[in-house]
Design an enzyme around this catalytic site. Structure first.
Site, mmCIF file in Angstrom:
data_model
loop_
_atom_site.group_PDB
_atom_site.id
_atom_site.type_symbol
_atom_site.label_atom_id
_atom_site.label_comp_id
_atom_site.label_asym_id
_atom_site.label_seq_id
_atom_site.Cartn_x
_atom_site.Cartn_y
_atom_site.Cartn_z
ATOM 1 N N ASP A 198 0.819 -1.208 0.000
ATOM 2 C CA ASP A 198 0.000 0.000 0.000
ATOM 3 C C ASP A 198 0.851 1.256 0.000
ATOM 4 O O ASP A 198 0.566 2.216 -0.710
ATOM 5 C CB ASP A 198 -0.987 0.005 1.187
ATOM 6 C CG ASP A 198 -0.319 -0.259 2.540
ATOM 7 O OD1 ASP A 198 0.916 -0.482 2.590
ATOM 8 O OD2 ASP A 198 -1.032 -0.248 3.557
ATOM 9 N N ASP B 227 7.108 3.532 3.135
ATOM 10 C CA ASP B 227 7.360 4.558 4.147
ATOM 11 C C ASP B 227 8.863 4.540 4.455
ATOM 12 O O ASP B 227 9.646 5.062 3.676
ATOM 13 C CB ASP B 227 6.472 4.210 5.351
ATOM 14 C CG ASP B 227 6.417 5.294 6.399
ATOM 15 O OD1 ASP B 227 6.325 6.469 6.060
ATOM 16 O OD2 ASP B 227 6.468 4.966 7.600
#
Ligand code: IMP
Ligand code: MG
Length: 193
Positions: free
Chosen positions: A101, A104
């Site tokens: 998704d 980071d």
């Protein structure tokens, strides 16, 4: 009726923008993997919605696999990674596309990429729905990414806060009081899988 929409402060990517981005990335993936042996590995839970929209726009033959990875420890950082399930199908000799998704710190992708190469994948490419380059702590860039985001905590389209909001059809930022009320002190800058 209580609705998840009422907790959203602002929308960053609406449904049309998401679809446009996915179509662009799907075309690039199709071109790169034409010729076969592609297995798309969706990293659960966050990428399930993205992966299912993505593969339906990739017309070449492919297989689908899942792996579950979550970080634990300090909520504000990606702690140690727990990989709770590996695909049982063949990995050896396959060309993998790992789908997540959001990229980071990069620790999740980095670790999974190494694990799959160790298990004999012919190639491991990476594809993320969102990319937060300002947060990177390891030397890894996604081969394919749909949208870039600033250092903001976002929810929707598979991304959660405390397990919720994955079902929002768009990507948004929560109202500040939601983070505050969910928490006590440790959740003010959440970043758990
Ligand atoms: P990384 O290992 O630090 O790259 O962490 C990636 C994981 O952290 C993602 O798969 C998400 O589950 C989670 N994460 C990072 N940023 C966000 C965010 O803004 N919203 C929701 N989840 C996030
Ligand atoms: Mg995740």
């Amino acid at each position: 009726m209580t609705s998840v929409h009422q907790d959203i402060d602002s929308v960053l990517f609406d449904e049309d923008t998401i679809v446009e981005g996915i179509e662009r990335v799907a075309a690039a993936i199709t071109e790169r993997f034409e010729g076969g042996d592609l297995t798309v590995v969706s990293i659960l839970k966050g990428s399930c919605i993205f992966a299912s929209d993505l593969i339906r726009r990739i017309p070449i033959p492919l297989e689908l696999a899942f792996v579950s990875a979550s970080s634990y420890g300090d909520r504000t950082t990606s702690g140690d990674l727990e990989i709770s399930f590996f695909p049982t199908g063949e990995i050896e000799g396959r060309r993998l596309l790992l789908v997540d998704d959001i990229l980071d710190t990069g620790k999740t992708m980095n670790r999974l990429k190494a694990e799959f190469l160790e298990r004999g994948a012919a190639e491991v490419a990476t594809c993320v729905f969102l990319d937060k380059p300002s947060r990177r702590s390891v030397d890894l860039d996604a081969d394919f990414r749909v949208h870039e985001v600033d250092d903001l905590f976002v929810v929707g389209y598979g991304l959660d806060f405390a397990g919720r909001y994955r079902n929002l059809p768009y990507v948004g930022v929560l109202k500040p009081e939601i983070y505050a009320s969910a928490s006590g002190s440790d959740m003010s800058v959440p970043s758990a899988s």
